[in-house]
Scaffold this motif. Structure first.
Motif, PDB file in Angstrom:
ATOM      1  N   ASN A  27      28.784 -18.007  -6.109  1.00 41.34           N
ATOM      2  CA  ASN A  27      28.039 -18.707  -7.148  1.00 41.34           C
ATOM      3  C   ASN A  27      26.777 -19.326  -6.577  1.00 41.34           C
ATOM      4  OD1 ASN A  27      30.931 -18.686  -8.430  1.00 41.34           O
ATOM      5  ND2 ASN A  27      29.523 -19.256 -10.067  1.00 41.34           N
ATOM      6  N   VAL A  28      25.773 -19.474  -7.400  1.00 44.15           N
ATOM      7  CA  VAL A  28      24.506 -20.061  -6.970  1.00 44.15           C
ATOM      8  C   VAL A  28      24.752 -21.470  -6.430  1.00 44.15           C
ATOM      9  CG1 VAL A  28      22.180 -20.729  -7.670  1.00 44.15           C
ATOM     10  CG2 VAL A  28      23.280 -18.733  -8.716  1.00 44.15           C
ATOM     11  N   GLY A  86      31.973 -18.561 -15.814  1.00 49.35           N
ATOM     12  CA  GLY A  86      32.002 -18.263 -14.388  1.00 49.35           C
ATOM     13  C   GLY A  86      30.713 -18.625 -13.682  1.00 49.35           C
ATOM     14  N   GLY A  87      29.629 -18.816 -14.451  1.00 47.05           N
ATOM     15  CA  GLY A  87      28.344 -19.187 -13.876  1.00 47.05           C
ATOM     16  C   GLY A  87      27.591 -18.009 -13.295  1.00 47.05           C
ATOM     17  N   ASP A  88      26.293 -18.200 -13.082  1.00 45.50           N
ATOM     18  CA  ASP A  88      25.480 -17.165 -12.444  1.00 45.50           C
ATOM     19  C   ASP A  88      25.905 -17.016 -10.983  1.00 45.50           C
ATOM     20  OD1 ASP A  88      24.148 -17.035 -14.824  1.00 45.50           O
ATOM     21  OD2 ASP A  88      22.319 -18.019 -14.106  1.00 45.50           O
ATOM     22  N   PRO A 105      17.453 -23.132 -11.988  1.00 50.04           N
ATOM     23  CA  PRO A 105      17.982 -21.938 -12.637  1.00 50.04           C
ATOM     24  C   PRO A 105      17.390 -20.670 -12.031  1.00 50.04           C
ATOM     25  CG  PRO A 105      16.271 -22.903 -14.008  1.00 50.04           C
ATOM     26  CD  PRO A 105      16.441 -23.824 -12.829  1.00 50.04           C
ATOM     27  N   VAL A 106      18.223 -19.654 -11.891  1.00 50.23           N
ATOM     28  CA  VAL A 106      17.773 -18.405 -11.273  1.00 50.23           C
ATOM     29  C   VAL A 106      16.632 -17.787 -12.076  1.00 50.23           C
ATOM     30  CG1 VAL A 106      18.469 -16.100 -10.538  1.00 50.23           C
ATOM     31  CG2 VAL A 106      20.063 -18.004 -10.309  1.00 50.23           C
ATOM     32  N   TRP A 107      16.727 -17.833 -13.411  1.00 53.31           N
ATOM     33  CA  TRP A 107      15.740 -17.152 -14.258  1.00 53.31           C
ATOM     34  C   TRP A 107      14.332 -17.708 -14.066  1.00 53.31           C
ATOM     35  CZ3 TRP A 107      12.712 -20.060 -17.367  1.00 53.31           C
ATOM     36  CH2 TRP A 107      13.201 -21.317 -17.768  1.00 53.31           C
ATOM     37  N   ALA A 108      14.213 -18.958 -13.603  1.00 52.10           N
ATOM     38  CA  ALA A 108      12.898 -19.570 -13.439  1.00 52.10           C
ATOM     39  C   ALA A 108      12.191 -19.120 -12.175  1.00 52.10           C
ATOM     40  CB  ALA A 108      13.032 -21.093 -13.418  1.00 52.10           C
ATOM     41  N   ARG A 109      12.897 -18.370 -11.317  1.00 54.78           N
ATOM     42  CA  ARG A 109      12.326 -17.977 -10.035  1.00 54.78           C
ATOM     43  C   ARG A 109      12.351 -16.477  -9.774  1.00 54.78           C
ATOM     44  NH1 ARG A 109      14.966 -22.784  -9.741  1.00 54.78           N
ATOM     45  NH2 ARG A 109      13.942 -24.486  -8.624  1.00 54.78           N
ATOM     46  N   GLY A 155       5.160 -21.800 -17.064  1.00 52.11           N
ATOM     47  CA  GLY A 155       5.251 -23.118 -16.437  1.00 52.11           C
ATOM     48  C   GLY A 155       6.150 -23.159 -15.227  1.00 52.11           C
ATOM     49  N   GLN A 156       6.473 -21.989 -14.667  1.00 60.74           N
ATOM     50  CA  GLN A 156       7.372 -21.926 -13.515  1.00 60.74           C
ATOM     51  C   GLN A 156       6.592 -21.469 -12.280  1.00 60.74           C
ATOM     52  OE1 GLN A 156      10.330 -23.100 -13.927  1.00 60.74           O
ATOM     53  NE2 GLN A 156      10.283 -23.187 -16.172  1.00 60.74           N
TER      54      GLN A 156
END
Length: 229
Positions: free
Chosen positions: A40-41, A64-66, A101-105, A189-190
């Motif tokens: 997990n992250v 379960g989460g990313d 969050p993973v999606w922001a990077r 904005g990331q």
């Protein structure tokens, strides 16, 4: 063949000059269908809701989460077969930092049921898309009960998304076109978005099950060259 003194000197110079520029071969394929290769992250373990059964990596229930791969990858080729329940939504991230969050990077290869999922309304959110940035060029998604084949080729700033044998999206992260797309997207904005050239793979828990099999990756040699955009 007899060489003159001058020819011998030229041959030696060429050998010296080329010694450091030999191509780097592609690495062997590595299977990723093993829970020891995921966590997990921000953690050192994998939530039990992510499981491997008969070679299939699956999120069996939401919560379960990313997760991210233990290994990191720079230039690579990735292949995986995936399926979702009706209306399902998930994503495959790459070159991702170990941070939420993973999606922001990290850039996302979209996994989606284009027939029933709410996200299908936005073209750049459909299966195979560079999520929210590049819409798939055509619809080649298979029926919901079938597995789809995804392929990602990443070479420096240039990346290709393939779906069921068709290249459906591609981009150059150092181009003006890419900069304009990012500026007009949810990632505007990331500041860390898509900056890394090496990182983890990531799998998204979007609130529904997701199933992946025959997942494998290999590092590409230094001279990798994706097809022209």
């Amino acid at each position: 063949m007899h060489r003159t003194h001058s020819q011998r000197i030229v041959a030696v110079l060429l050998a010296v000059l080329c010694a450091g520029c030999a191509s780097t071969p592609d690495a062997p394929w590595q299977s990723l269908a093993d829970t020891t290769q995921w966590r997990n992250v921000g953690a050192s373990t994998l939530d039990a809701r992510w499981q491997v059964r008969d070679g299939e990596l699956a999120l069996t229930s939401a919560g379960g989460g990313d997760i991210i791969s233990v290994g990191t990858y720079g230039d690579f080729e990735l292949e995986v077969e995936w399926r979702l329940p009706a209306g399902g939504n998930s994503g495959l991230f790459y070159r991702a930092p170990d941070a939420q969050p993973v999606w922001a990077r990290a850039v996302e290869y979209q996994l989606l049921d284009d027939r029933e999922a709410e996200d299908r309304i936005v073209p750049s959110h459909r299966a195979g898309a560079v999520y929210d940035l590049v819409a798939p060029a055509q619809d080649v998604l298979r029926p919901i009960q079938a597995y789809n084949h995804a392929r990602i080729v990443a070479c420096g700033p240039r990346v290709e998304h393939w779906l069921n044998g068709v290249r459906v999206a591609a981009y150059d992260a150092e181009s003006e076109d890419w900069s304009r797309r990012v500026a007009a997207s949810k990632f505007a904005g990331q500041p860390e978005f898509a900056k890394a050239r090496r990182g983890h793979l990531g799998l998204q828990d979007h609130g529904n099950a997701v199933y992946l099999r025959n997942m494998r990756i290999r590092a590409l040699g230094r001279d990798c060259k994706p097809a022209s955009l």
